[in-house]
Design a protein around this motif. Structure first.
Motif, PDB file in Angstrom:
ATOM      1  N   PHE A   6       0.828  -1.208   0.000  1.00 32.82           N
ATOM      2  CA  PHE A   6       0.000   0.000   0.000  1.00 32.82           C
ATOM      3  C   PHE A   6       0.868   1.266   0.000  1.00 32.82           C
ATOM      4  O   PHE A   6       0.788   2.104   0.897  1.00 32.82           O
ATOM      5  CB  PHE A   6      -0.976  -0.011   1.176  1.00 32.82           C
ATOM      6  N   ARG A   7       1.674   1.367  -1.057  1.00 30.64           N
ATOM      7  CA  ARG A   7       2.466   2.564  -1.303  1.00 30.64           C
ATOM      8  C   ARG A   7       1.958   3.231  -2.575  1.00 30.64           C
ATOM      9  O   ARG A   7       1.528   2.552  -3.515  1.00 30.64           O
ATOM     10  CB  ARG A   7       3.948   2.214  -1.475  1.00 30.64           C
ATOM     11  N   PRO A   8       2.031   4.567  -2.650  1.00 30.03           N
ATOM     12  CA  PRO A   8       1.580   5.239  -3.866  1.00 30.03           C
ATOM     13  C   PRO A   8       2.655   5.261  -4.935  1.00 30.03           C
ATOM     14  O   PRO A   8       3.857   5.212  -4.638  1.00 30.03           O
ATOM     15  CB  PRO A   8       1.292   6.664  -3.366  1.00 30.03           C
ATOM     16  N   ASP A   9       2.235   5.359  -6.174  1.00 24.90           N
ATOM     17  CA  ASP A   9       3.130   5.636  -7.283  1.00 24.90           C
ATOM     18  C   ASP A   9       3.422   7.139  -7.244  1.00 24.90           C
ATOM     19  O   ASP A   9       2.517   7.963  -7.424  1.00 24.90           O
ATOM     20  CB  ASP A   9       2.458   5.239  -8.597  1.00 24.90           C
ATOM     21  N   LEU A  40       3.127   6.083   5.948  1.00 26.05           N
ATOM     22  CA  LEU A  40       3.772   6.745   4.819  1.00 26.05           C
ATOM     23  C   LEU A  40       5.235   7.033   5.126  1.00 26.05           C
ATOM     24  O   LEU A  40       5.574   7.477   6.219  1.00 26.05           O
ATOM     25  CB  LEU A  40       3.042   8.043   4.476  1.00 26.05           C
ATOM     26  N   ASP A  41       6.092   6.805   4.134  1.00 23.27           N
ATOM     27  CA  ASP A  41       7.527   6.982   4.353  1.00 23.27           C
ATOM     28  C   ASP A  41       7.954   8.422   4.074  1.00 23.27           C
ATOM     29  O   ASP A  41       7.194   9.243   3.551  1.00 23.27           O
ATOM     30  CB  ASP A  41       8.322   5.998   3.502  1.00 23.27           C
ATOM     31  N   ARG A  42       9.188   8.716   4.450  1.00 20.95           N
ATOM     32  CA  ARG A  42       9.691  10.084   4.336  1.00 20.95           C
ATOM     33  C   ARG A  42       9.692  10.568   2.878  1.00 20.95           C
ATOM     34  O   ARG A  42       9.364  11.725   2.614  1.00 20.95           O
ATOM     35  CB  ARG A  42      11.096  10.163   4.928  1.00 20.95           C
ATOM     36  N   GLU A  43      10.066   9.698   1.948  1.00 23.02           N
ATOM     37  CA  GLU A  43      10.107  10.112   0.548  1.00 23.02           C
ATOM     38  C   GLU A  43       8.735  10.589   0.072  1.00 23.02           C
ATOM     39  O   GLU A  43       8.623  11.616  -0.608  1.00 23.02           O
ATOM     40  CB  GLU A  43      10.584   8.949  -0.323  1.00 23.02           C
ATOM     41  N   VAL A  65       4.973  15.265  -0.958  1.00 27.10           N
ATOM     42  CA  VAL A  65       3.741  16.006  -0.673  1.00 27.10           C
ATOM     43  C   VAL A  65       4.066  17.466  -0.338  1.00 27.10           C
ATOM     44  O   VAL A  65       3.416  18.403  -0.837  1.00 27.10           O
ATOM     45  CB  VAL A  65       2.964  15.341   0.479  1.00 27.10           C
ATOM     46  N   VAL A  66       5.075  17.680   0.493  1.00 32.87           N
ATOM     47  CA  VAL A  66       5.472  19.050   0.848  1.00 32.87           C
ATOM     48  C   VAL A  66       5.933  19.807  -0.387  1.00 32.87           C
ATOM     49  O   VAL A  66       5.553  20.975  -0.611  1.00 32.87           O
ATOM     50  CB  VAL A  66       6.577  19.031   1.922  1.00 32.87           C
ATOM     51  N   GLY A 121       6.952  -0.298  14.220  1.00 29.62           N
ATOM     52  CA  GLY A 121       8.203  -0.478  13.487  1.00 29.62           C
ATOM     53  C   GLY A 121       8.554   0.768  12.710  1.00 29.62           C
ATOM     54  O   GLY A 121       9.415   1.554  13.146  1.00 29.62           O
ATOM     55  N   PRO A 122       7.941   0.988  11.539  1.00 30.87           N
ATOM     56  CA  PRO A 122       8.244   2.214  10.795  1.00 30.87           C
ATOM     57  C   PRO A 122       7.901   3.453  11.612  1.00 30.87           C
ATOM     58  O   PRO A 122       6.869   3.510  12.293  1.00 30.87           O
ATOM     59  CB  PRO A 122       7.347   2.109   9.560  1.00 30.87           C
ATOM     60  N   GLU A 123       8.758   4.439  11.535  1.00 27.04           N
ATOM     61  CA  GLU A 123       8.548   5.674  12.297  1.00 27.04           C
ATOM     62  C   GLU A 123       7.389   6.473  11.709  1.00 27.04           C
ATOM     63  O   GLU A 123       7.297   6.668  10.494  1.00 27.04           O
ATOM     64  CB  GLU A 123       9.825   6.513  12.259  1.00 27.04           C
ATOM     65  N   HIS A 124       6.501   6.944  12.597  1.00 29.79           N
ATOM     66  CA  HIS A 124       5.499   7.915  12.158  1.00 29.79           C
ATOM     67  C   HIS A 124       6.160   9.281  12.092  1.00 29.79           C
ATOM     68  O   HIS A 124       6.673   9.785  13.097  1.00 29.79           O
ATOM     69  CB  HIS A 124       4.311   7.958  13.118  1.00 29.79           C
ATOM     70  N   ILE A 125       6.160   9.872  10.912  1.00 35.06           N
ATOM     71  CA  ILE A 125       6.769  11.191  10.711  1.00 35.06           C
ATOM     72  C   ILE A 125       5.654  12.211  10.518  1.00 35.06           C
ATOM     73  O   ILE A 125       4.942  12.167   9.504  1.00 35.06           O
ATOM     74  CB  ILE A 125       7.682  11.197   9.476  1.00 35.06           C
TER      75      ILE A 125
END
Length: 399
Positions: A157-160, A188-191, A196-197, A219-223
Protein backbone atom coordinates in the motif's frame (compact mmCIF):
# COMPACT_ATOMS: atom_id res chain seq x y z
CA UNK A 1 -41.97 15.35 -1.83
CA UNK A 2 -38.56 16.31 -3.23
CA UNK A 3 -36.12 17.12 -0.46
CA UNK A 4 -33.69 19.84 -1.60
CA UNK A 5 -30.24 20.49 -0.26
CA UNK A 6 -26.65 19.31 -0.22
CA UNK A 7 -27.40 15.96 1.37
CA UNK A 8 -27.54 14.18 -1.97
CA UNK A 9 -24.05 15.16 -3.10
CA UNK A 10 -22.73 14.49 0.41
CA UNK A 11 -24.10 10.95 0.33
CA UNK A 12 -22.77 10.50 -3.19
CA UNK A 13 -19.34 11.70 -2.10
CA UNK A 14 -19.30 9.00 0.58
CA UNK A 15 -20.45 6.38 -1.94
CA UNK A 16 -23.80 5.96 -0.19
CA UNK A 17 -26.23 7.24 -2.84
CA UNK A 18 -27.96 4.45 -4.70
CA UNK A 19 -28.89 4.57 -8.37
CA UNK A 20 -32.52 5.10 -7.31
CA UNK A 21 -31.60 8.15 -5.22
CA UNK A 22 -31.93 6.45 -1.85
CA UNK A 23 -29.22 6.69 0.80
CA UNK A 24 -27.71 3.42 1.93
CA UNK A 25 -26.37 2.94 5.46
CA UNK A 26 -22.61 2.94 5.78
CA UNK A 27 -20.98 -0.46 5.65
CA UNK A 28 -19.91 0.09 9.27
CA UNK A 29 -23.50 0.55 10.39
CA UNK A 30 -24.58 -2.45 8.34
CA UNK A 31 -21.87 -4.75 9.66
CA UNK A 32 -22.22 -3.60 13.29
CA UNK A 33 -25.97 -4.18 13.11
CA UNK A 34 -25.26 -7.60 11.66
CA UNK A 35 -22.91 -8.37 14.54
CA UNK A 36 -25.54 -7.32 17.07
CA UNK A 37 -28.29 -9.29 15.37
CA UNK A 38 -26.28 -12.51 15.01
CA UNK A 39 -24.06 -12.35 18.08
CA UNK A 40 -20.98 -12.42 15.84
CA UNK A 41 -17.63 -11.06 17.01
CA UNK A 42 -17.23 -7.57 15.54
CA UNK A 43 -13.72 -7.26 14.16
CA UNK A 44 -15.00 -4.92 11.48
CA UNK A 45 -15.56 -1.55 13.14
CA UNK A 46 -12.53 0.13 14.68
CA UNK A 47 -13.42 0.69 18.29
CA UNK A 48 -11.79 -0.93 21.34
CA UNK A 49 -13.79 -3.21 23.61
CA UNK A 50 -12.05 -2.11 26.79
CA UNK A 51 -11.52 1.25 28.46
CA UNK A 52 -8.40 3.35 28.45
CA UNK A 53 -6.00 4.18 31.29
CA UNK A 54 -7.48 4.65 34.75
CA UNK A 55 -5.73 8.01 35.19
CA UNK A 56 -7.61 9.40 32.19
CA UNK A 57 -10.97 7.98 33.24
CA UNK A 58 -10.60 9.24 36.80
CA UNK A 59 -9.68 12.70 35.55
CA UNK A 60 -12.99 12.84 33.68
CA UNK A 61 -14.91 11.73 36.76
CA UNK A 62 -13.14 14.34 38.86
CA UNK A 63 -13.93 17.03 36.29
CA UNK A 64 -17.62 16.12 36.29
CA UNK A 65 -17.77 16.13 40.06
CA UNK A 66 -15.76 19.35 40.15
CA UNK A 67 -18.40 21.16 38.12
CA UNK A 68 -16.69 21.35 34.72
CA UNK A 69 -19.97 20.66 32.94
CA UNK A 70 -20.78 23.92 31.14
CA UNK A 71 -19.50 25.41 27.91
CA UNK A 72 -15.72 25.43 27.74
CA UNK A 73 -13.91 28.22 25.82
CA UNK A 74 -14.39 28.16 22.06
CA UNK A 75 -10.77 27.26 21.39
CA UNK A 76 -10.82 24.55 24.06
CA UNK A 77 -9.78 24.76 27.71
CA UNK A 78 -6.35 26.36 28.15
CA UNK A 79 -4.87 23.31 29.88
CA UNK A 80 -5.72 20.96 27.01
CA UNK A 81 -4.31 23.40 24.48
CA UNK A 82 -1.17 23.60 26.61
CA UNK A 83 -1.00 19.80 26.82
CA UNK A 84 -1.27 19.55 23.02
CA UNK A 85 1.59 22.03 22.64
CA UNK A 86 3.64 20.09 25.19
CA UNK A 87 2.91 16.88 23.29
CA UNK A 88 4.13 18.35 20.01
CA UNK A 89 7.35 19.49 21.65
CA UNK A 90 7.89 16.24 23.54
CA UNK A 91 7.35 13.84 20.67
CA UNK A 92 8.20 15.89 17.56
CA UNK A 93 10.31 18.86 18.74
CA UNK A 94 7.71 21.25 17.37
CA UNK A 95 7.04 24.56 19.08
CA UNK A 96 3.33 25.40 19.04
CA UNK A 97 1.65 28.45 20.60
CA UNK A 98 -1.19 27.00 22.72
CA UNK A 99 -3.14 30.28 22.58
CA UNK A 100 -2.95 30.92 18.83
CA UNK A 101 -2.08 27.65 17.10
CA UNK A 102 -4.26 25.01 18.80
CA UNK A 103 -8.00 24.40 18.38
CA UNK A 104 -9.94 21.71 20.27
CA UNK A 105 -12.66 19.99 18.24
CA UNK A 106 -15.36 17.35 18.53
CA UNK A 107 -13.01 14.60 17.51
CA UNK A 108 -10.87 14.49 14.40
CA UNK A 109 -14.09 14.09 12.40
CA UNK A 110 -15.18 17.64 13.15
CA UNK A 111 -11.65 18.97 12.70
CA UNK A 112 -11.52 17.49 9.20
CA UNK A 113 -15.01 18.72 8.31
CA UNK A 114 -14.45 22.25 9.64
CA UNK A 115 -11.10 22.51 7.86
CA UNK A 116 -12.43 21.40 4.48
CA UNK A 117 -15.54 23.55 4.76
CA UNK A 118 -13.41 26.54 5.76
CA UNK A 119 -10.76 26.27 3.07
CA UNK A 120 -12.58 25.00 -0.02
CA UNK A 121 -14.40 27.01 -2.66
CA UNK A 122 -16.70 25.22 -5.15
CA UNK A 123 -14.59 23.52 -7.78
CA UNK A 124 -11.41 23.37 -5.71
CA UNK A 125 -9.66 20.02 -5.88
CA UNK A 126 -8.67 17.86 -2.91
CA UNK A 127 -6.15 15.07 -3.35
CA UNK A 128 -6.25 12.03 -1.07
CA UNK A 129 -4.81 8.56 -1.23
CA UNK A 130 -7.19 5.69 -1.98
CA UNK A 131 -8.65 3.81 -0.15
CA UNK A 132 -9.74 6.60 2.19
CA UNK A 133 -11.84 7.19 5.29
CA UNK A 134 -15.37 7.76 4.01
CA UNK A 135 -15.73 11.17 5.68
CA UNK A 136 -13.24 12.64 3.24
CA UNK A 137 -15.40 12.04 0.19
CA UNK A 138 -18.55 13.17 1.97
CA UNK A 139 -17.19 16.51 3.20
CA UNK A 140 -15.32 17.30 0.00
CA UNK A 141 -18.62 16.90 -1.84
CA UNK A 142 -20.53 18.88 0.78
CA UNK A 143 -18.08 21.76 0.33
CA UNK A 144 -18.49 21.64 -3.44
CA UNK A 145 -14.95 20.38 -3.97
CA UNK A 146 -13.62 17.88 -6.48
CA UNK A 147 -12.06 14.72 -5.06
CA UNK A 148 -8.95 13.36 -6.78
CA UNK A 149 -7.29 10.17 -5.57
CA UNK A 150 -3.94 8.44 -5.81
CA UNK A 151 -4.16 4.67 -5.25
CA UNK A 152 -2.17 2.87 -2.57
CA UNK A 153 -1.13 -0.34 -4.23
CA UNK A 154 -1.24 -3.68 -2.37
CA UNK A 155 0.42 -5.57 -0.85
CA UNK A 156 2.46 -2.81 0.85
CA UNK A 157 0.00 0.00 0.00
CA UNK A 158 2.47 2.56 -1.30
CA UNK A 159 1.58 5.24 -3.87
CA UNK A 160 3.13 5.64 -7.28
CA UNK A 161 4.98 8.93 -6.80
CA UNK A 162 4.74 9.86 -10.48
CA UNK A 163 0.99 9.38 -10.25
CA UNK A 164 0.99 11.69 -7.22
CA UNK A 165 2.96 14.31 -9.17
CA UNK A 166 0.47 14.15 -12.01
CA UNK A 167 -2.57 14.39 -9.73
CA UNK A 168 -1.55 17.49 -7.77
CA UNK A 169 -1.97 20.56 -9.96
CA UNK A 170 -2.61 24.28 -9.64
CA UNK A 171 -6.29 23.36 -9.15
CA UNK A 172 -5.39 21.48 -5.96
CA UNK A 173 -6.42 23.43 -2.88
CA UNK A 174 -5.81 20.72 -0.26
CA UNK A 175 -3.67 17.59 -0.06
CA UNK A 176 -5.25 15.45 2.66
CA UNK A 177 -3.09 12.65 4.00
CA UNK A 178 -3.77 10.01 6.63
CA UNK A 179 -0.83 8.26 8.29
CA UNK A 180 -0.75 5.74 9.89
CA UNK A 181 -3.38 4.90 7.30
CA UNK A 182 -6.90 3.65 7.81
CA UNK A 183 -7.89 1.18 6.37
CA UNK A 184 -4.62 -0.35 5.11
CA UNK A 185 -2.33 -0.06 8.16
CA UNK A 186 0.39 1.56 6.02
CA UNK A 187 2.73 4.20 7.44
CA UNK A 188 3.77 6.75 4.82
CA UNK A 189 7.53 6.98 4.35
CA UNK A 190 9.69 10.08 4.34
CA UNK A 191 10.11 10.11 0.55
CA UNK A 192 6.33 10.25 0.03
CA UNK A 193 5.85 12.93 2.69
CA UNK A 194 8.66 15.07 1.30
CA UNK A 195 7.09 14.89 -2.14
CA UNK A 196 3.74 16.01 -0.67
CA UNK A 197 5.47 19.05 0.85
CA UNK A 198 7.25 19.80 -2.42
CA UNK A 199 4.02 19.59 -4.43
CA UNK A 200 2.05 21.65 -1.91
CA UNK A 201 4.67 24.40 -2.14
CA UNK A 202 4.83 24.26 -5.93
CA UNK A 203 1.06 24.49 -6.33
CA UNK A 204 0.29 26.63 -3.25
CA UNK A 205 -1.87 23.97 -1.61
CA UNK A 206 -2.69 23.44 2.05
CA UNK A 207 -1.66 20.13 3.63
CA UNK A 208 -4.20 18.58 6.00
CA UNK A 209 -3.10 15.60 8.07
CA UNK A 210 -5.29 13.02 9.77
CA UNK A 211 -2.95 11.57 12.40
CA UNK A 212 -5.35 9.97 14.86
CA UNK A 213 -3.22 6.80 14.91
CA UNK A 214 0.03 8.73 15.45
CA UNK A 215 1.05 6.64 18.49
CA UNK A 216 -0.07 3.33 17.00
CA UNK A 217 2.76 2.43 14.61
CA UNK A 218 4.68 -0.84 14.81
CA UNK A 219 8.20 -0.48 13.49
CA UNK A 220 8.24 2.21 10.79
CA UNK A 221 8.55 5.67 12.30
CA UNK A 222 5.50 7.91 12.16
CA UNK A 223 6.77 11.19 10.71
CA UNK A 224 4.43 14.16 11.25
CA UNK A 225 4.58 16.00 7.96
CA UNK A 226 4.50 19.37 9.72
CA UNK A 227 7.95 18.57 11.11
CA UNK A 228 9.49 18.51 7.61
CA UNK A 229 11.16 21.63 6.16
CA UNK A 230 8.71 23.92 4.42
CA UNK A 231 5.58 22.17 5.71
CA UNK A 232 4.69 23.86 8.98
CA UNK A 233 3.44 27.14 7.49
CA UNK A 234 0.93 25.40 5.21
CA UNK A 235 -0.21 22.45 7.36
CA UNK A 236 -3.33 21.81 9.43
CA UNK A 237 -2.33 18.84 11.62
CA UNK A 238 -5.26 16.92 13.12
CA UNK A 239 -5.33 14.30 15.85
CA UNK A 240 -7.51 13.13 18.74
CA UNK A 241 -7.51 11.27 22.02
CA UNK A 242 -10.01 8.58 21.03
CA UNK A 243 -7.59 6.04 19.56
CA UNK A 244 -4.61 6.83 21.79
CA UNK A 245 -6.58 6.52 25.04
CA UNK A 246 -9.35 4.08 23.96
CA UNK A 247 -12.01 6.76 24.51
CA UNK A 248 -13.57 6.90 21.07
CA UNK A 249 -16.96 7.92 22.49
CA UNK A 250 -15.62 11.08 24.08
CA UNK A 251 -14.95 12.76 20.73
CA UNK A 252 -12.18 15.10 21.84
CA UNK A 253 -9.80 16.06 19.06
CA UNK A 254 -7.61 18.98 18.12
CA UNK A 255 -5.72 20.63 15.33
CA UNK A 256 -2.53 22.63 15.24
CA UNK A 257 -1.81 25.14 12.50
CA UNK A 258 -0.47 28.65 11.92
CA UNK A 259 -2.73 31.32 13.48
CA UNK A 260 -4.34 32.42 10.20
CA UNK A 261 -5.41 28.86 9.41
CA UNK A 262 -6.71 28.31 12.96
CA UNK A 263 -8.78 31.49 12.63
CA UNK A 264 -10.22 30.33 9.30
CA UNK A 265 -11.18 26.91 10.64
CA UNK A 266 -12.61 28.37 13.87
CA UNK A 267 -14.89 30.63 11.80
CA UNK A 268 -16.64 27.45 10.59
CA UNK A 269 -16.14 25.15 13.58
CA UNK A 270 -17.90 27.49 16.00
CA UNK A 271 -21.12 27.00 14.02
CA UNK A 272 -20.86 23.21 13.95
CA UNK A 273 -20.60 22.00 17.54
CA UNK A 274 -19.57 25.38 19.01
CA UNK A 275 -17.82 23.52 21.85
CA UNK A 276 -17.84 19.98 23.25
CA UNK A 277 -16.75 17.58 25.94
CA UNK A 278 -16.11 19.98 28.83
CA UNK A 279 -15.22 17.34 31.47
CA UNK A 280 -13.40 15.18 28.94
CA UNK A 281 -11.00 17.92 27.89
CA UNK A 282 -9.02 17.94 31.19
CA UNK A 283 -9.01 14.14 31.08
CA UNK A 284 -7.41 14.10 27.62
CA UNK A 285 -4.90 16.69 28.86
CA UNK A 286 -3.99 14.25 31.63
CA UNK A 287 -3.62 11.50 29.04
CA UNK A 288 -1.26 13.53 26.87
CA UNK A 289 1.00 13.93 29.91
CA UNK A 290 1.24 10.21 30.68
CA UNK A 291 4.79 8.79 30.80
CA UNK A 292 6.54 7.62 27.64
CA UNK A 293 6.04 4.03 28.76
CA UNK A 294 2.30 4.38 28.20
CA UNK A 295 2.71 5.41 24.57
CA UNK A 296 5.28 2.73 23.74
CA UNK A 297 3.19 0.20 25.64
CA UNK A 298 0.00 0.72 23.65
CA UNK A 299 1.89 0.26 20.39
CA UNK A 300 3.57 -2.93 21.64
CA UNK A 301 0.25 -4.32 22.86
CA UNK A 302 -1.47 -3.61 19.57
CA UNK A 303 1.41 -5.10 17.59
CA UNK A 304 0.95 -8.34 19.54
CA UNK A 305 -2.79 -8.28 18.88
CA UNK A 306 -2.12 -7.70 15.19
CA UNK A 307 0.14 -10.74 15.17
CA UNK A 308 -2.46 -12.92 16.90
CA UNK A 309 -5.22 -12.00 14.48
CA UNK A 310 -2.92 -12.15 11.44
CA UNK A 311 -1.78 -15.65 12.41
CA UNK A 312 -5.40 -16.72 12.77
CA UNK A 313 -6.27 -15.30 9.37
CA UNK A 314 -3.36 -17.14 7.77
CA UNK A 315 -4.40 -20.37 9.44
CA UNK A 316 -7.89 -19.86 8.04
CA UNK A 317 -6.42 -19.57 4.55
CA UNK A 318 -6.48 -15.81 3.98
CA UNK A 319 -3.60 -14.02 2.36
CA UNK A 320 -2.51 -11.43 4.95
CA UNK A 321 -0.87 -8.13 4.05
CA UNK A 322 1.58 -6.23 6.27
CA UNK A 323 0.15 -3.76 8.81
CA UNK A 324 2.60 -1.22 10.20
CA UNK A 325 0.11 0.79 12.25
CA UNK A 326 -3.49 1.67 13.19
CA UNK A 327 -6.08 -0.84 14.41
CA UNK A 328 -6.35 -2.70 11.10
CA UNK A 329 -4.98 -5.48 8.94
CA UNK A 330 -6.05 -6.24 5.37
CA UNK A 331 -6.49 -9.84 4.23
CA UNK A 332 -7.23 -11.40 0.86
CA UNK A 333 -10.17 -13.81 0.73
CA UNK A 334 -9.40 -15.01 -2.82
CA UNK A 335 -7.28 -17.98 -1.65
CA UNK A 336 -10.36 -19.18 0.21
CA UNK A 337 -12.39 -19.09 -2.99
CA UNK A 338 -14.18 -15.80 -2.23
CA UNK A 339 -13.42 -13.23 -4.95
CA UNK A 340 -16.08 -10.84 -3.62
CA UNK A 341 -15.31 -9.43 -0.17
CA UNK A 342 -18.73 -7.80 0.16
CA UNK A 343 -20.42 -11.14 -0.35
CA UNK A 344 -18.03 -12.81 2.08
CA UNK A 345 -18.51 -10.17 4.80
CA UNK A 346 -22.26 -10.52 4.63
CA UNK A 347 -21.90 -14.29 4.94
CA UNK A 348 -19.18 -14.36 7.63
CA UNK A 349 -21.58 -14.23 10.60
CA UNK A 350 -23.17 -17.47 9.42
CA UNK A 351 -19.92 -19.02 8.21
CA UNK A 352 -17.77 -18.21 11.22
CA UNK A 353 -19.59 -15.97 13.71
CA UNK A 354 -17.35 -13.02 12.78
CA UNK A 355 -17.99 -9.61 11.22
CA UNK A 356 -15.45 -7.76 9.05
CA UNK A 357 -15.55 -4.92 6.49
CA UNK A 358 -14.73 -5.11 2.76
CA UNK A 359 -11.89 -2.83 1.70
CA UNK A 360 -14.02 -1.62 -1.18
CA UNK A 361 -16.14 0.35 1.30
CA UNK A 362 -13.25 2.82 1.45
CA UNK A 363 -12.86 3.39 -2.27
CA UNK A 364 -14.49 4.12 -5.58
CA UNK A 365 -15.62 1.63 -8.17
CA UNK A 366 -12.35 1.21 -10.08
CA UNK A 367 -10.16 0.64 -7.03
CA UNK A 368 -12.84 -1.49 -5.39
CA UNK A 369 -12.99 -3.71 -8.48
CA UNK A 370 -9.20 -4.16 -8.48
CA UNK A 371 -9.19 -5.08 -4.80
CA UNK A 372 -12.54 -6.86 -4.70
CA UNK A 373 -11.39 -9.79 -2.57
CA UNK A 374 -9.73 -7.71 0.17
CA UNK A 375 -11.18 -7.46 3.69
CA UNK A 376 -10.29 -5.16 6.59
CA UNK A 377 -10.12 -6.69 10.06
CA UNK A 378 -9.78 -4.71 13.32
CA UNK A 379 -7.46 -6.04 16.05
CA UNK A 380 -8.24 -3.37 18.69
CA UNK A 381 -10.12 -5.94 20.79
CA UNK A 382 -9.31 -7.92 23.92
CA UNK A 383 -6.78 -10.66 23.31
CA UNK A 384 -9.22 -13.42 24.21
CA UNK A 385 -11.74 -12.00 21.72
CA UNK A 386 -9.14 -12.04 18.95
CA UNK A 387 -8.14 -15.60 19.81
CA UNK A 388 -11.78 -16.68 19.64
CA UNK A 389 -12.25 -14.82 16.35
CA UNK A 390 -9.22 -16.62 14.94
CA UNK A 391 -10.60 -19.96 16.10
CA UNK A 392 -13.96 -19.23 14.48
CA UNK A 393 -12.39 -18.11 11.20
CA UNK A 394 -10.61 -21.45 10.97
CA UNK A 395 -14.09 -22.99 10.63
CA UNK A 396 -14.39 -21.52 7.13
CA UNK A 397 -11.86 -23.95 5.73
CA UNK A 398 -12.62 -26.71 8.24
CA UNK A 399 -16.27 -26.63 7.22
Amino acid sequence: MTIPGAWRRTAAGAGLLGADGTVRPTIFAEMSALATRTGAINVGQGFPDEDGPAEVLEAAVAAIRGGENQYPPGLGIPDLRLAVAEHQRRFYRLEVDPDREVLVTAGATEAIAATLLALLEPGDEVVTFEPYYDEYGAVIALAGGVHRTVPLEPPVFRPDLDRLRDTVTDRTRIILINTPHNPTGAVLDRETLELVVELADRHDAVIVTDSVYEHLSFGPEHIPIESLPGARERTVAISSGGKTFSTTGWKVGWLTAPPALVTAVLAVKQFLTYVNGAPFQPAIAAGLRLPDAYFTGIAETLAHKRDVLSAGLRSAGFGVFPSDGTYFVVADAAPLGYPDAVELCRALPQLAGVVAVPLGAFSRADYAARTASLVRFAFCKRLEVLEEAARRLAAITAG
